[in-house]
Design an enzyme around this catalytic site. Structure first.
Site, PDB file in Angstrom:
ATOM      1  N   ASP A  35      17.212 139.187  -3.481  1.00 55.57           N
ATOM      2  CA  ASP A  35      16.118 138.279  -3.910  1.00 55.57           C
ATOM      3  C   ASP A  35      14.825 138.607  -3.399  1.00 55.57           C
ATOM      4  O   ASP A  35      14.249 138.543  -2.102  1.00 55.57           O
ATOM      5  CB  ASP A  35      16.517 136.922  -3.206  1.00 55.57           C
ATOM      6  N   ASP A 219      10.361 138.298  -9.470  1.00 47.79           N
ATOM      7  CA  ASP A 219      11.447 137.571  -8.588  1.00 47.79           C
ATOM      8  C   ASP A 219      12.987 137.829  -9.119  1.00 47.79           C
ATOM      9  O   ASP A 219      13.418 137.269 -10.211  1.00 47.79           O
ATOM     10  CB  ASP A 219      11.441 136.065  -8.314  1.00 47.79           C
TER      11      ASP A 219
END
Ligand SMILES: CSC[C@H](NC(=O)[C@H](Cc1ccccc1)NC(=O)N1CCOCC1)C(=O)N[C@@H](CC1CCCCC1)[C@@H](O)C(=O)OC(C)C
Length: 329
Positions: A35, A219
């Protein structure tokens, strides 16, 4: 030195991407979600309540000869989708794609929110954001990549996420054969902890790029492409059956629609996301109504170039030069 790890979509909607990570001695292998929108490496563990950990692979520090408790340290994190977790901290050897960091902070969950309990395909996250975003107290810890950077051939990693096929996270080198186009670089802003950048314009359906810049983040931990309402409307005005579905909390359309592409400019290059990548999935198994990969960022307050956008590109997260590189795939 370098590292190279395969990553796989978790389901038919490419909702998240799963990468195997080895922790401890002997190695305990856990499926984790990389992440770039956060900066903590945390895992389901022997300290996670049994009822919550059911169905998850867990890390047991007591079974690792190299695990050490980081006494007095705790962590607590909440994500954009309101999921959360918290716990205490160990250090141990963590190996990703053949590259080992000997003393990595491994955050052990003593509490996880319902979404994590139910998401049994992952056993935690590897934060690949900037160290400033780490949530350990009293002393924030470094990310795996930050610890690795000084030993890697180059202080960078690349993400090559793919629709319904195996992709890769490469550390310390750029495999340019993964991309069709030239890599365009643009400054990355790490001040908030994630990889912020500005796209120089956008277009729908292959038209010429306009010059309306979009500031957002790259992201890997967010499924969708989340942009301002005016852009979302400009896109779906080209989709006959598109409408906002309250229960789905997003724009849906007939699965038979031939969706236009969406392009954005970055670092002097144009990244084009094909219409196919912008149809995320039927709203239910077998439904003829599909959910859009492009949705509004209005409720979040930040524009997010998530997996739907990343799947169209080879993306270089260049910590050494504080820049992001994008190349068409
Ligand atoms: C508006 S930001 C929303 C984002 N979450 C998401 O994008 C989640 C990811 C997920 C997939 C499958 C199962 C569980 C969760 N997907 C999601 O909300 N979806 C709803 C719409 O349809 C697509 C799937 C998010 O919170 N991303 C986190 C990492 C994420 C990883 C998976 C577990 C939950 C946490 C992180 O990138 C983050 O918070 O970024 C900030 C900077 C926005």
């Amino acid at each position: 030195q370098t590292g190279s790890a395969n990553t796989n979509p978790s389901d038919s909607a490419d909702d998240e991407y799963i990468t195997s990570v080895s922790i401890g001695t002997p190695a305990q292998v856990l499926p984790l979600d990389f992440d770039t929108g956060s900066s903590d490496l945390w895992v389901f563990s022997s300290e996670t309540p049994k009822s919550s950990a059911s169905g998850h692979v867990t890390y047991s520090p007591s079974k690792s000869s190299t695990a050490k408790k980081l006494s007095g340290s705790t962590w607590s994190i909440e994500y954009g989708d309101k999921s959360s977790s918290s716990g205490d901290v160990y250090t141990d050897v963590v190996t990703i794609g053949g590259f080992s960091v000997k003393t990595q902070a491994v955050e052990s969950a003593t509490k996880v929110s319902t979404q994590f309990v139910q998401d049994t395909v992952i056993s935690g996250l590897v934060g690949l954001g900037f160290d400033i975003g780490n949530q350990v107290s009293p002393r924030p810890q470094k990310t795996w990549f930050s610890n690795a950077a000084s030993s890697l051939a180059e202080p960078l990693f690349t993400a090559d996420l793919r629709h319904q096929e195996t992709g890769s996270y490469n550390f310390g080198f750029i495999d340019t054969s993964l991309a069709k186009g030239t890599i365009g670089y643009t400054p990355a802003d790490g001040s908030e902890g994630y990889w912020g950048f500005t796209a120089t314009g956008y277009s729908v359906g292959g038209a010429q790029l306009n010059r309306n810049s979009i500031t957002g983040i790259a992201d890997t931990g967010t499924t969708l492409l989340l942009l301002p309402d005016n852009i979302v409307d400009a896109y779906y005005n080209n989709v006959e059956s598109a409408e906002y579905d309250d229960s789905q909390e997003g724009v849906v359309f007939d699965c038979s629609e031939d969706l236009p592409s969406f392009s954005f400019g970055v670092g002097g290059q144009t990244i084009t996301i094909s219409g196919d990548l912008l149809n995320l999935t039927p709203i239910e198994e077998g439904s003829s109504t599909c959910f859009g990969g492009l949705q509004s960022s209005a409720d979040i307050g930040i524009n997010i170039f998530g997996d739907v956008a990343l799947k169209a590109a080879l993306v270089v997260f260049d910590l050494g030069n504080e820049r992001l590189g994008w190349a068409q795939k």
